[in-house]
Design a protein around this motif. Structure first.
Motif, PDB file in Angstrom:
ATOM      1  N   ILE A 114       0.849  -1.200   0.000  1.00 39.41           N
ATOM      2  CA  ILE A 114       0.000   0.000   0.000  1.00 39.41           C
ATOM      3  C   ILE A 114       0.884   1.249   0.000  1.00 39.41           C
ATOM      4  O   ILE A 114       0.609   2.212  -0.726  1.00 39.41           O
ATOM      5  CB  ILE A 114      -0.963  -0.010   1.207  1.00 39.41           C
ATOM      6  N   THR A 115       1.955   1.234   0.767  1.00 37.04           N
ATOM      7  CA  THR A 115       2.876   2.374   0.793  1.00 37.04           C
ATOM      8  C   THR A 115       3.526   2.571  -0.577  1.00 37.04           C
ATOM      9  O   THR A 115       3.647   3.706  -1.060  1.00 37.04           O
ATOM     10  CB  THR A 115       3.964   2.164   1.864  1.00 37.04           C
ATOM     11  N   ALA A 116       3.916   1.478  -1.217  1.00 37.52           N
ATOM     12  CA  ALA A 116       4.558   1.569  -2.534  1.00 37.52           C
ATOM     13  C   ALA A 116       3.591   2.095  -3.591  1.00 37.52           C
ATOM     14  O   ALA A 116       4.001   2.771  -4.534  1.00 37.52           O
ATOM     15  CB  ALA A 116       5.100   0.208  -2.937  1.00 37.52           C
ATOM     16  N   ARG A 117       2.321   1.799  -3.464  1.00 40.21           N
ATOM     17  CA  ARG A 117       1.329   2.191  -4.471  1.00 40.21           C
ATOM     18  C   ARG A 117       0.449   3.353  -3.993  1.00 40.21           C
ATOM     19  O   ARG A 117      -0.650   3.554  -4.510  1.00 40.21           O
ATOM     20  CB  ARG A 117       0.491   0.990  -4.854  1.00 40.21           C
ATOM     21  N   ARG A 118       0.918   4.083  -3.017  1.00 44.86           N
ATOM     22  CA  ARG A 118       0.167   5.175  -2.410  1.00 44.86           C
ATOM     23  C   ARG A 118      -0.295   6.209  -3.442  1.00 44.86           C
ATOM     24  O   ARG A 118      -1.468   6.604  -3.438  1.00 44.86           O
ATOM     25  CB  ARG A 118       1.061   5.837  -1.361  1.00 44.86           C
ATOM     26  N   ILE A 119       0.563   6.630  -4.345  1.00 47.34           N
ATOM     27  CA  ILE A 119       0.207   7.635  -5.352  1.00 47.34           C
ATOM     28  C   ILE A 119      -0.859   7.083  -6.296  1.00 47.34           C
ATOM     29  O   ILE A 119      -1.825   7.796  -6.633  1.00 47.34           O
ATOM     30  CB  ILE A 119       1.459   8.087  -6.138  1.00 47.34           C
ATOM     31  N   GLU A 120      -0.755   5.822  -6.689  1.00 41.02           N
ATOM     32  CA  GLU A 120      -1.760   5.211  -7.569  1.00 41.02           C
ATOM     33  C   GLU A 120      -3.121   5.150  -6.875  1.00 41.02           C
ATOM     34  O   GLU A 120      -4.161   5.377  -7.504  1.00 41.02           O
ATOM     35  CB  GLU A 120      -1.329   3.795  -7.960  1.00 41.02           C
ATOM     36  N   ILE A 121      -3.106   4.844  -5.584  1.00 37.99           N
ATOM     37  CA  ILE A 121      -4.365   4.756  -4.826  1.00 37.99           C
ATOM     38  C   ILE A 121      -5.007   6.146  -4.721  1.00 37.99           C
ATOM     39  O   ILE A 121      -6.222   6.295  -4.920  1.00 37.99           O
ATOM     40  CB  ILE A 121      -4.120   4.129  -3.437  1.00 37.99           C
ATOM     41  N   ILE A 122      -4.222   7.159  -4.441  1.00 36.41           N
ATOM     42  CA  ILE A 122      -4.763   8.521  -4.346  1.00 36.41           C
ATOM     43  C   ILE A 122      -5.346   8.949  -5.695  1.00 36.41           C
ATOM     44  O   ILE A 122      -6.441   9.529  -5.760  1.00 36.41           O
ATOM     45  CB  ILE A 122      -3.677   9.513  -3.863  1.00 36.41           C
ATOM     46  N   ASP A 123      -4.630   8.651  -6.784  1.00 37.06           N
ATOM     47  CA  ASP A 123      -5.131   8.987  -8.123  1.00 37.06           C
ATOM     48  C   ASP A 123      -6.429   8.244  -8.427  1.00 37.06           C
ATOM     49  O   ASP A 123      -7.383   8.827  -8.960  1.00 37.06           O
ATOM     50  CB  ASP A 123      -4.069   8.667  -9.185  1.00 37.06           C
ATOM     51  N   PHE A 124      -6.470   6.978  -8.072  1.00 39.42           N
ATOM     52  CA  PHE A 124      -7.700   6.196  -8.273  1.00 39.42           C
ATOM     53  C   PHE A 124      -8.863   6.830  -7.508  1.00 39.42           C
ATOM     54  O   PHE A 124      -9.967   6.980  -8.040  1.00 39.42           O
ATOM     55  CB  PHE A 124      -7.499   4.741  -7.834  1.00 39.42           C
TER      56      PHE A 124
END
Length: 183
Positions: free
Chosen positions: A121-131
Motif C-alpha cells: 500500500i505504501t509503494a502504491r500510495r500515489i496510484e491509490i490517491i489517483d484512483f
C-alpha cells in the motif's frame, strides 16, 4: 402419745412439703424451660444451615440455572485490522451538471500484522490517491449520499484489490472525512 406424734409428723410433713414444693418448683422449672428454649434455637439454626447448603448445591454455587444457548451465528467475531491512514486528502468535483466539491479522507484496513500489505500500500500510495480522485469525480451528489456509503466502500475496496494491488488485499475501507458541498 403415738397419735400426737403422728399428728405432729403429719402436720410437719404437710407444712414442709407445701413450703418446699412452691420454691423448688419455680427453681426447677426455669432451668428446664431454658433447656428447651436452647434446644429449639439449636434446631432452628441447624435447619437454616441445612436449607442454605441444599439451596447452594441445587443452584450450583450461585450460578444461574437459566442458560441461554448461543449459536455460532450470533457470536460473530469481528476481525481486527491494521489501518493505513497516510493517504492524502482527496479533493475533486462531482459529475453533476452543477458540480459539487468533494473532500474525502480514506483509511484502508488490512489484515493485522500483514507487513506485505503495509509495504505494498505504501509503494502504491500515489496510484491509490489517483484512483480515489478519479473514482469520486465520476460520482454524482446523489451517489455520494450517506445512505450509499457502504456501497461506495465496497466498490473502492474491490477496485483497489483488483486493479492496483497485486500481492496484498485490503479488507476494509473507512472514510475518516467525507464532505460534499453543493455550489
Amino acid at each position: 402419745m403415738a397419735d400426737e406424734n403422728a399428728d405432729d409428723l403429719g402436720a410437719g410433713d404437710l407444712g414442709g412439703d407445701s413450703g418446699s414444693s412452691g420454691k423448688g418448683g419455680l427453681k426447677g422449672a426455669f432451668p428446664a424451660l431454658l433447656k428447651w428454649i436452647l434446644i429449639a434455637l439449636a434446631a432452628v439454626i441447624f435447619i437454616i444451615t441445612v436449607v442454605f447448603i441444599a439451596v447452594k448445591l441445587m443452584t450450583g454455587n450461585g450460578k444461574s440455572q437459566t442458560a441461554i444457548p448461543i449459536s455460532e451465528e450470533y457470536t460473530i467475531q469481528r476481525e481486527d485490522y491494521d489501518w493505513y491512514t497516510s493517504l492524502d486528502q482527496v479533493r475533486t468535483q462531482t459529475n453533476d451538471a452543477i458540480p459539487a466539491s468533494v473532500v474525502v479522507q480514506v483509511a484502508l484496513g488490512y489484515k493485522k500484522d500483514d507487513k506485505a500489505a503495509s509495504t505494498e500500500i505504501t509503494a502504491r500510495r500515489i496510484e491509490i490517491i489517483d484512483f480515489l480522485r478519479r473514482y469520486f469525480s465520476t460520482k454524482t451528489q446523489e451517489e455520494l449520499r450517506p445512505e450509499n456509503e457502504e456501497l461506495l466502500k465496497q466498490q473502492i475496496r474491490d477496485q483497489i484489490n483488483d486493479d492496483i494491488l497485486s500481492n496484498a488485499r485490503i479488507r476494509a475501507v473507512m472514510f475518516t472525512a467525507k464532505d460534499v458541498v453543493a455550489q
